[in-house]
Write a protein that holds these residues in place. Structure first.
Motif, mmCIF file in Angstrom:
data_model
loop_
_atom_site.group_PDB
_atom_site.id
_atom_site.type_symbol
_atom_site.label_atom_id
_atom_site.label_comp_id
_atom_site.label_asym_id
_atom_site.label_seq_id
_atom_site.Cartn_x
_atom_site.Cartn_y
_atom_site.Cartn_z
ATOM 1 N N PRO A 25 0.821 -1.210 0.000
ATOM 2 C CA PRO A 25 0.000 0.000 0.000
ATOM 3 C C PRO A 25 0.855 1.260 0.000
ATOM 4 C CG PRO A 25 0.044 -0.998 2.186
ATOM 5 C CD PRO A 25 0.778 -1.943 1.276
ATOM 6 N N VAL A 26 0.219 2.386 -0.229
ATOM 7 C CA VAL A 26 0.846 3.699 -0.100
ATOM 8 C C VAL A 26 0.965 4.018 1.389
ATOM 9 C CG1 VAL A 26 0.428 6.158 -0.524
ATOM 10 C CG2 VAL A 26 0.032 4.479 -2.337
ATOM 11 N N PRO A 27 1.984 4.760 1.822
ATOM 12 C CA PRO A 27 2.126 5.081 3.245
ATOM 13 C C PRO A 27 0.872 5.726 3.825
ATOM 14 C CG PRO A 27 4.113 5.684 2.063
ATOM 15 C CD PRO A 27 3.111 5.285 1.033
ATOM 16 N N PRO A 28 0.634 5.507 5.114
ATOM 17 C CA PRO A 28 -0.516 6.128 5.779
ATOM 18 C C PRO A 28 -0.200 7.571 6.142
ATOM 19 C CG PRO A 28 0.715 4.844 7.365
ATOM 20 C CD PRO A 28 1.419 4.671 6.041
ATOM 21 N N GLN A 29 -1.126 8.467 5.953
ATOM 22 C CA GLN A 29 -0.875 9.873 6.281
ATOM 23 C C GLN A 29 -1.074 10.112 7.766
ATOM 24 O OE1 GLN A 29 -2.010 12.996 3.471
ATOM 25 N NE2 GLN A 29 -3.233 13.909 5.111
ATOM 26 N N ILE A 30 -0.165 10.881 8.361
ATOM 27 C CA ILE A 30 -0.317 11.331 9.747
ATOM 28 C C ILE A 30 -0.979 12.705 9.705
ATOM 29 C CG2 ILE A 30 0.865 11.962 11.885
ATOM 30 C CD1 ILE A 30 3.129 10.068 11.071
ATOM 31 N N ASN A 31 -2.177 12.801 10.255
ATOM 32 C CA ASN A 31 -2.906 14.065 10.250
ATOM 33 C C ASN A 31 -2.690 14.874 11.515
ATOM 34 O OD1 ASN A 31 -3.990 13.603 7.713
ATOM 35 N ND2 ASN A 31 -5.833 12.601 8.514
ATOM 36 N N THR B 261 1.988 1.130 6.800
ATOM 37 C CA THR B 261 0.716 0.408 6.823
ATOM 38 C C THR B 261 0.833 -0.885 6.031
ATOM 39 O OG1 THR B 261 -1.668 0.678 6.524
ATOM 40 C CG2 THR B 261 -0.267 1.472 4.747
ATOM 41 N N SER B 262 -0.018 -1.849 6.370
ATOM 42 C CA SER B 262 -0.066 -3.133 5.665
ATOM 43 C C SER B 262 -1.493 -3.645 5.678
ATOM 44 C CB SER B 262 0.881 -4.147 6.317
ATOM 45 O OG SER B 262 0.577 -4.321 7.685
ATOM 46 N N GLU B 263 -1.804 -4.476 4.684
ATOM 47 C CA GLU B 263 -3.172 -4.986 4.569
ATOM 48 C C GLU B 263 -3.504 -5.928 5.710
ATOM 49 O OE1 GLU B 263 -6.118 -7.081 1.234
ATOM 50 O OE2 GLU B 263 -3.979 -6.780 0.818
ATOM 51 N N ASP B 264 -2.548 -6.772 6.073
ATOM 52 C CA ASP B 264 -2.692 -7.670 7.212
ATOM 53 C C ASP B 264 -1.574 -7.381 8.209
ATOM 54 O OD1 ASP B 264 -4.899 -9.181 6.035
ATOM 55 O OD2 ASP B 264 -3.370 -9.994 4.674
ATOM 56 N N LYS B 265 -1.642 -8.019 9.352
ATOM 57 C CA LYS B 265 -0.648 -7.743 10.391
ATOM 58 C C LYS B 265 0.769 -8.017 9.924
ATOM 59 C CE LYS B 265 -3.360 -8.257 14.627
ATOM 60 N NZ LYS B 265 -3.468 -8.977 15.919
ATOM 61 N N ASP B 266 0.957 -9.069 9.147
ATOM 62 C CA ASP B 266 2.308 -9.481 8.762
ATOM 63 C C ASP B 266 2.571 -9.392 7.263
ATOM 64 O OD1 ASP B 266 2.945 -10.174 11.428
ATOM 65 O OD2 ASP B 266 1.856 -12.070 11.184
ATOM 66 N N SER B 267 1.682 -8.748 6.512
ATOM 67 C CA SER B 267 1.903 -8.620 5.068
ATOM 68 C C SER B 267 2.882 -7.480 4.792
ATOM 69 C CB SER B 267 0.575 -8.377 4.356
ATOM 70 O OG SER B 267 -0.038 -7.192 4.831
ATOM 71 N N SER C 41 4.125 -0.708 3.744
ATOM 72 C CA SER C 41 4.385 0.427 2.852
ATOM 73 C C SER C 41 5.682 1.115 3.241
ATOM 74 C CB SER C 41 3.240 1.431 2.976
ATOM 75 O OG SER C 41 3.267 2.040 4.271
ATOM 76 N N GLY C 42 6.054 2.124 2.452
ATOM 77 C CA GLY C 42 7.085 3.041 2.887
ATOM 78 C C GLY C 42 6.583 3.851 4.068
ATOM 79 N N ALA C 43 7.451 4.689 4.612
ATOM 80 C CA ALA C 43 7.121 5.421 5.840
ATOM 81 C C ALA C 43 6.647 6.840 5.539
ATOM 82 C CB ALA C 43 8.318 5.458 6.764
ATOM 83 N N TYR C 44 5.615 7.257 6.272
ATOM 84 C CA TYR C 44 5.215 8.663 6.326
ATOM 85 C C TYR C 44 5.829 9.236 7.595
ATOM 86 C CZ TYR C 44 2.281 12.839 5.919
ATOM 87 O OH TYR C 44 1.841 14.134 5.782
ATOM 88 N N VAL C 45 6.387 10.446 7.503
ATOM 89 C CA VAL C 45 7.200 10.986 8.594
ATOM 90 C C VAL C 45 6.664 12.333 9.064
ATOM 91 C CG1 VAL C 45 9.540 11.634 9.321
ATOM 92 C CG2 VAL C 45 9.217 9.828 7.602
#
Length: 517
Positions: free
Chosen positions: A337-343, A403-409, A412-416
């Motif tokens: 996935p694409v990194p998760p955004q920190i809002n 982020t990942s689709e499952d716990k161990d899948s 993504s790259g990191a959002y900082v």
């Protein structure tokens, strides 16, 4: 084994013009026919000596850009070098590169405080945080690195005493520094040969010294003269030292076949066109040697190789051969996935958004680089997620979220986000094309990163060039890495980031073919 995900191969087979190779007493000796004619690694100019390493059968070359002071790297072989990728890090000296415990390590002298910092590459992305600083490592020149006997060793010239200094890393902690008693000028070199860790250095009297780490027993190369650091490598039979001749700038070599360092060979010339104003880099194994240097005329990055002394049988294909220039393919290549955004990051709460019901792993490190939190939470059905800490976030703490689709899948790259560091305005995108993205960063000195929505592949890693008479230092056109393509209907997710893993802007997501009105 390192998987080079960020690769785009370019054809650099055009050979250099041959320059004069004269001006030293050693020119009476015939140039060794074993060194190949110089070829180009990158047309980018450098004002420090480049460095190289052979990792899993693939050659990496890293250097400091002359115009922007950023670190750049490429991987491959003669005629097939990847498009240079930037690390978003500025330095004031030659870098160092080595592999250890399945990671690629790049070390550099920081442009602001003269400490040695490092970044690691796991085959997917680079990691470098403020805590990735080698204790006690202030220096006036570039460092050297080598992996030996289960440890990662680093050598440098101590800025306070100009002593050759070594430190070692066991994967968790740094030990040292230790001074070995040799007063040197410029940066040293490290290499492993005949089951020993060895180092080479330029003496204050301009000689070239070589010593063993185990007992600091050393010797000097007869008649060698230089005013910059040497390079050191082994071809499994001999230890090779290379340096820039003091008078002519030509690259010279000497070999040592015994571990007692009793009798280095007399200096030998290399090949026509192998001249430089700076120190060279060198790496090797039983398949041969590679050296890299900055061209004496235009400062571009050059290379030459040397075959083994004894004839070798053809090398069987490695599990990871250097591919030809890749053909773009519409199929996903990473499936992440694409990194998760920190809002939000306030008081003791971190929140953001990702794909529905995905798992988000949050890491918090202190301003000194100590890890404070590593926890995982699941996003809600609307994609929102939050994490509550048992302490208050303070100035300088760095938050990374993957982020990942499952716990161990695959993650993504990191959002900082760095606490106390703020982007002044959003990132503006002006166009998204099949092979590049254009826009305007909120501030100068930013690094543009972008991921492809369809498979999470990192598409852009681009330091925006510094302001100049023809550029405002914010407007950019960034090509995709690896000659990758964004297909029609795919979405590009772009951020602008402060260097050294600083705070990112919110994502600006635009489809292929987008053009701002």
């Amino acid at each position: 084994m390192i998987n080079e995900e960020i690769i785009g191969f370019v054809d650099m087979t055009t050979s250099n013009k041959s320059g004069a190779h004269s001006g030293t007493d050693h020119d009476a000796e015939a140039s060794s026919p074993s060194w190949s004619s110089p070829s180009t690694v990158s047309t980018m100019a450098t004002d420090c000596g480049p460095r190289c390493a052979r990792i899993d059968g693939v050659d990496w070359v890293v250097w400091k850009g002359k115009s922007d002071n950023y670190l750049w790297y490429t991987i491959g072989s003669d005629g097939q070098w990847s498009i240079p990728n930037g690390l978003g890090i500025q330095t004031s000296s030659s870098p160092a590169i080595a592999a250890y415990n399945g990671l690629v390590y790049v070390f550099w002298r920081d442009a602001s405080d003269d400490y040695i910092y490092y970044a690691t590459y796991d085959g997917h992305s680079w990691t470098h945080v403020p805590g990735y600083r080698v204790p006690g490592s202030t220096t006036t020149a570039g460092p050297a690195a080598a992996s030996f006997d289960g440890k990662l060793y680093l050598a440098w010239s101590a800025s306070s005493k100009d002593l050759c200094t070594l430190s070692r890393f066991d994967g968790s902690d740094w030990y040292g520094p230790q001074f070995n008693g040799y007063v040197i000028q410029a940066g040293p070199a490290l290499a492993v040969g005949q089951n020993l860790l060895l180092y080479s250095y330029c003496q204050t009297i301009n000689g070239i010294g070589i010593a063993r780490q185990v007992d600091n027993r050393g010797t000097t190369v007869p008649s060698a003269q230089s005013d910059d650091g040497p390079a050191l490598a082994s071809d499994s039979e001999n230890l090779w030292v290379m340096w820039k001749d003091f008078n002519s700038g030509n690259l010279m070599t000497s070999t040592i076949s015994d571990t007692q360092l009793i009798q280095p060979s007399s200096p030998s010339a290399t090949a026509s066109g192998m001249s430089t104003p700076y120190s060279p880099g060198m790496c090797g194994d039983s398949t041969g040697l590679r050296c890299v240097w900055a061209d004496v005329e235009n400062f571009t990055v050059k290379t030459s190789t040397r075959a083994p002394v004894q004839p070798m049988p053809p090398t069987p294909p490695t599990p990871r051969p250097i591919p030809p220039r890749p053909t773009p393919t519409p199929t996903p290549t990473t499936d992440r996935p694409v990194p998760p955004q920190i809002n939000g990051a306030d008081q003791n709460t971190i929140s953001g958004v990702t794909a529905y019901n995905y798992y988000v792993t949050i890491t918090v490190t202190s301003s000194e680089g100590d890890q404070l939190t590593n926890t995982q939470t699941q996003a809600k059905s609307d994609g929102s997620w939050a994490c509550t800490l048992d302490y208050t976030l303070t100035q300088g703490m760095t938050i990374k979220a993957v982020t990942s689709e499952d716990k161990d899948s695959p993650a993504s790259g990191a959002y900082v986000k760095v606490i106390g560091q703020f982007q002044t305005s959003p990132l503006r995108i002006t166009s998204v094309e099949t092979g590049q993205v254009s826009g305007v960063a909120p501030e100068t000195g930013q690094v543009i990163k972008a991921w492809r929505q369809s498979d999470g592949a990192l598409m852009v890693l681009y330091p925006v060039p510094a302001a100049s008479p023809t550029s405002d230092g914010k407007t950019f056109t960034a090509p995709y890495v690896r000659d990758m393509k964004l297909n029609a209907g795919d979405l590009l997710c772009v951020v602008s980031q402060f260097p050294k893993d600083g705070t990112m802007t919110p994502f600006n997501r635009q489809y292929e073919g987008y053009s701002s009105p």
